[in-house]
Write a protein that holds these residues in place. Structure first.
Motif, PDB file in Angstrom:
ATOM      1  N   LEU A 137       0.829  -1.200   0.000  1.00 15.28           N
ATOM      2  CA  LEU A 137       0.000   0.000   0.000  1.00 15.28           C
ATOM      3  C   LEU A 137       0.869   1.258   0.000  1.00 15.28           C
ATOM      4  N   ARG A 138       0.665   2.118  -1.004  1.00 16.54           N
ATOM      5  CA  ARG A 138       1.375   3.399  -1.028  1.00 16.54           C
ATOM      6  C   ARG A 138       0.517   4.512  -0.456  1.00 16.54           C
ATOM      7  N   GLU A 139      -0.748   4.516  -0.791  1.00 17.31           N
ATOM      8  CA  GLU A 139      -1.702   5.495  -0.268  1.00 17.31           C
ATOM      9  C   GLU A 139      -3.052   4.786  -0.157  1.00 17.31           C
ATOM     10  N   VAL A 140      -3.896   5.262   0.762  1.00 19.23           N
ATOM     11  CA  VAL A 140      -5.250   4.733   0.892  1.00 19.23           C
ATOM     12  C   VAL A 140      -6.231   5.886   0.856  1.00 19.23           C
ATOM     13  N   ILE A 141      -7.275   5.735   0.058  1.00 20.26           N
ATOM     14  CA  ILE A 141      -8.326   6.750  -0.071  1.00 20.26           C
ATOM     15  C   ILE A 141      -9.639   6.090   0.325  1.00 20.26           C
ATOM     16  N   LEU A 142     -10.302   6.654   1.320  1.00 21.94           N
ATOM     17  CA  LEU A 142     -11.444   5.994   1.935  1.00 21.94           C
ATOM     18  C   LEU A 142     -12.776   6.490   1.381  1.00 21.94           C
ATOM     19  N   LEU A 143     -13.627   5.544   1.006  1.00 21.10           N
ATOM     20  CA  LEU A 143     -15.025   5.801   0.705  1.00 21.10           C
ATOM     21  C   LEU A 143     -15.843   5.456   1.940  1.00 21.10           C
ATOM     22  N   GLY A 144     -17.161   5.689   1.871  1.00 21.42           N
ATOM     23  CA  GLY A 144     -18.042   5.222   2.936  1.00 21.42           C
ATOM     24  C   GLY A 144     -18.473   6.324   3.883  1.00 21.42           C
ATOM     25  N   THR A 145     -19.671   6.167   4.421  1.00 18.09           N
ATOM     26  CA  THR A 145     -20.176   7.151   5.381  1.00 18.09           C
ATOM     27  C   THR A 145     -19.612   6.925   6.781  1.00 18.09           C
ATOM     28  N   ALA A 197      -9.519  10.936   3.071  1.00 19.66           N
ATOM     29  CA  ALA A 197     -10.970  10.704   3.092  1.00 19.66           C
ATOM     30  C   ALA A 197     -11.659  11.875   2.404  1.00 19.66           C
ATOM     31  N   PRO A 198     -11.968  11.751   1.112  1.00 19.04           N
ATOM     32  CA  PRO A 198     -12.589  12.867   0.394  1.00 19.04           C
ATOM     33  C   PRO A 198     -13.977  13.196   0.921  1.00 19.04           C
ATOM     34  N   LEU A 199     -14.246  14.475   1.074  1.00 18.46           N
ATOM     35  CA  LEU A 199     -15.554  14.992   1.474  1.00 18.46           C
ATOM     36  C   LEU A 199     -16.029  14.425   2.814  1.00 18.46           C
ATOM     37  N   ALA A 200     -15.097  14.113   3.710  1.00 16.20           N
ATOM     38  CA  ALA A 200     -15.459  13.618   5.044  1.00 16.20           C
ATOM     39  C   ALA A 200     -15.348  14.748   6.060  1.00 16.20           C
ATOM     40  N   ASP A 201     -16.131  14.630   7.142  1.00 12.34           N
ATOM     41  CA  ASP A 201     -16.060  15.635   8.195  1.00 12.34           C
ATOM     42  C   ASP A 201     -14.903  15.321   9.141  1.00 12.34           C
ATOM     43  N   ALA A 202     -14.771  16.109  10.189  1.00 13.07           N
ATOM     44  CA  ALA A 202     -13.646  15.959  11.111  1.00 13.07           C
ATOM     45  C   ALA A 202     -13.645  14.620  11.828  1.00 13.07           C
TER      46      ALA A 202
END
Length: 522
Positions: free
Chosen positions: A415-423, A443-448
């Motif tokens: 793994l070089r980078e991880v990008i998270l989906l999901g609520t 985590a794109p478009l995620a809150d704090a």
């Protein structure tokens, strides 16, 4: 909340004699059908055709369900109840207690209506159980059933089985938990020689009388624990596919639990246990030698000989290990019902590989973009991650009660980078922090607090942009979520389509040349 263990009741006097389409007892049978999805609609339509008195219950009062309800009333369904309140109790049919409940796979055993039916002593069937009892009909051929289940690879394998059977000259169809509902298959005017039936653990839980000619559990990993209540109950449901099998129970030599399930099964006299493996086959196995799939199970002199069935290249230019395993399982299942070696090779060459399973979307600037939206659990994602050496991983979604420690630990080095989906990405974040603390996580478009936006397409577009920003030549951007899609998308297919669309838009914006193929390399 875990679903309680609920063993289906045996038949009552009213349902015990219902074993063929032509039995008179279907007429007037009072039946509640739960769920108005594909299988529920098919069950209600079939029962109405048989003359049963049917009430359908679904918790969603949507325009789509109202349209389905109108259609069912036209064909003779007594009533369709569309409200959440209707799912909380067992309805009467024509003013009396029903004789039978036919339930859709999505309804958990602890759903109030099903609990009430169980407490009332009613038999509860899956659509598969109903289809089995209707398979014999005067004037039509009666198909043999080749049945398979597993945590992963079911759809690929059942598609291979269908293609092999057709290559052998049989009228065959893949059905069940994929494509055509099994009830629609048994209602076909001409009938089939063989049905290749994909079965989910949900369907198997409510199924208790099918008699497969050959059957398989492809693999077992933690999944759907929220529905079954425990891994043990999940495995027990899967193992029901082996019960009463007449010719061969096919198991995975690399997964000891599948062998254990065969050993526990009550099968027909003379039924054999046949293993499949991607290594050199042992006695009574189907396996691989020097890139050739070979059979040491279905020949007289299997102790000293093997039959060549197909070459690995028949599966495409590049075939990952798990695809080869699926092919070996399909070969074993079909050889058990007398398919020729030549038909195995022809079928594997011609089967439809489908979309969203390790699908190479684009290659540009020495970065591969791979869509494996069908990797809806850690076991499936494990197979994807193992195929690549340096990965920008797009992952996450609805976790279904599973854990990610083993998956992340096994693949942290790639793994070089991880990008998270999901609520809700908390469980995957925890595993990454514990087992891959040096890997950057986005985590794109995620809150704090890490809770993602429900707008799946917007999140996917941003995830692809982030992946582009961090991918280096030689990397693979792999969208293998290891989770279900329903928190942000309607299905894994919609999620995969969103990824494909986002990658295509990225390529257009950059003006990059794109080279894409059907299969990603191993």
């Amino acid at each position: 909340m875990s679903a309680p263990v609920m063993r289906p009741h045996a038949d009552t006097d009213r349902t015990r004699g219902l074993r063929t389409w032509d039995d008179a007892g279907w007429a007037g049978l009072r039946v509640v059908v739960t769920g108005l999805g594909v299988s529920g609609f098919s069950a209600a339509d079939t029962l109405a055709e048989l003359g049963a008195r049917v009430v359908v219950v679904d918790g969603r009062d949507s325009p789509e369900n109202r349209a389905k309800a109108d259609t069912l009333r036209i064909v003779g369904v007594a009533d369709v109840l569309l409200s959440e309140d209707a799912t909380h109790s067992l309805p009467e049919v024509d003013g009396e207690r029903p004789d039978l409940v036919v339930t859709s796979p999505g309804w958990r055993p602890d759903q109030p209506l099903l609990m009430a039916a169980h407490e009332a002593g009613l038999p509860i069937w899956s659509d598969v159980e109903l289809a089995w009892r209707l398979r014999e009909r005067a004037g039509r051929r009666t198909a043999d059933w080749v049945c398979l289940t597993g945590t992963n690879g079911k759809t690929t394998t059942v598609t291979m089985v269908e293609a092999i059977l057709r290559a052998d000259g049989r009228r065959a169809l893949a059905c069940g938990n994929v494509g055509t509902p099994v009830l629609d298959a048994v209602r076909d005017p001409e009938g089939f020689d063989t049905l290749a039936v994909e079965l989910s653990s949900f369907q198997l839980h409510w199924t208790h009388s099918i008699v497969p000619a050959s059957s398989a559990v492809l693999n077992l990993a933690e999944d759907h624990v929220d529905w079954h209540g425990s891994m043990e109950e999940y495995a027990a449901a899967k193992g029901k596919v082996y019960e009463r099998t007449t010719v061969a129970c096919v198991f995975n030599e690399a997964d000891a639990l599948t062998r254990t399930l065969v050993e526990r099964a009550d099968v027909a006299e003379g039924c054999r246990a046949v293993g499949f493996t991607t290594d050199t086959p042992g006695l009574s196995d189907v396996g691989v030698v020097d890139g050739i799939i070979v059979d040491r199970a279905f020949l007289e002199n299997r102790r000293h000989e093997a039959i060549a069935l197909a070459e690995r290249s028949d599966l495409g230019a590049v075939a990952p290990r798990h695809t080869v395993a699926n092919a070996c399982a399909a070969a074993a299942l079909t050889r058990a019902v007398g398919v020729s070696p030549e038909a195995v090779a022809e079928g594997l060459r011609s089967y439809d590989r489908g979309e969203h399973r390790i699908q190479l979307v684009a290659t540009s600037r020495d970065v591969m973009w791979v869509n494996d939206s069908k990797a809806t659990n850690p076991h499936a994602a494990d197979a994807s991650l193992a195929a690549f050496s340096s990965v920008v991983w797009i992952a996450g979604g609805l976790p279904k009660g599973v854990t990610y420690d083993e998956l992340v630990s096994a693949h942290a080095g790639r793994l070089r980078e991880v990008i998270l989906l999901g609520t809700d990405t908390s469980e995957l974040r925890r595993a990454l922090a514990a087992h891959a603390p040096e890997v950057p996580v986005h985590a794109p478009l995620a809150d704090a607090d890490g809770h993602g936006s429900p707008d799946g397409r917007a999140v996917m577009a941003e995830a692809v942009r982030l992946a582009d920003a961090h991918a280096c030549p030689g990397d693979t951007v792999l969208m293998a979520p290891a989770a279900a899609s329903m928190d942000q998308f309607r299905s894994y297919a919609e999620r995969g389509d969103a990824f494909i669309a986002a990658v295509a838009e990225l390529m257009r914006e950059h003006g990059w040349d794109v080279d894409s193929e059907a299969d990603a390399p191993a």
